[in-house]
Write a protein that holds these residues in place. Structure first.
Motif: not given
Length: 133
Positions: A9-23
């Motif tokens: 599954v691949a999702i589009t995120v608005s801020d790759i840095g923020r989402s990478t840290e969160w996930y």
């Protein structure tokens, strides 16, 4: 012929840095891949999940809309991660609490039980167990 299971599954995120840290915090694992797609259209960060599935975050080089996700729009409603039973569901509830991730608590229904929560882009996620587990 049996229909195949999901491979990724691949999702589009608005801020790759923020989402990478969160996930990374949520999954408790570092990405197995982070790279620009060879055509330069997108960058992706990929995690390996138990069972062999992959979970990817995409950014489209600044071309994403920056809108927050809304399951009422056509497209993704939510992503559900399958668990083995009530004890595991309770452990994930406690982990979400320890990470400071808001959730709706354990909800029980005739079709199963789960915990719903959202990522930084408002994408709906859940941990879910089938009935009787």
């Amino acid at each position: 012929m049996a229909f195949p299971g999901l491979q990724h599954v691949a999702i589009t995120v608005s801020d790759i840095g923020r989402s990478t840290e969160w996930y990374t915090r949520l999954l408790g694992a570092e990405p197995v891949l982070t790279e620009d797609e060879e055509g330069g259209e997108f960058h992706h960060v990929v995690y390996a999940l138990d069972g062999g599935s992959l979970f990817g975050l995409h950014t489209h080089m600044g071309k994403e809309s920056k809108d927050r996700a809304d399951e009422r729009r056509t497209g993704l409603d939510h992503i559900s991660f399958g668990l083995s039973g009530t004890a595991e569901l309770e452990q994930w509830r406690d982990k979400l609490d320890s990470l400071g991730i808001q959730h709706g608590g354990i909800k029980k229904a005739h079709y199963g039980s789960g915990i719903s929560f959202r990522d930084p882009d408002n994408i709906a996620l859940e941990f879910f167990i089938a009935p009787g587990t």
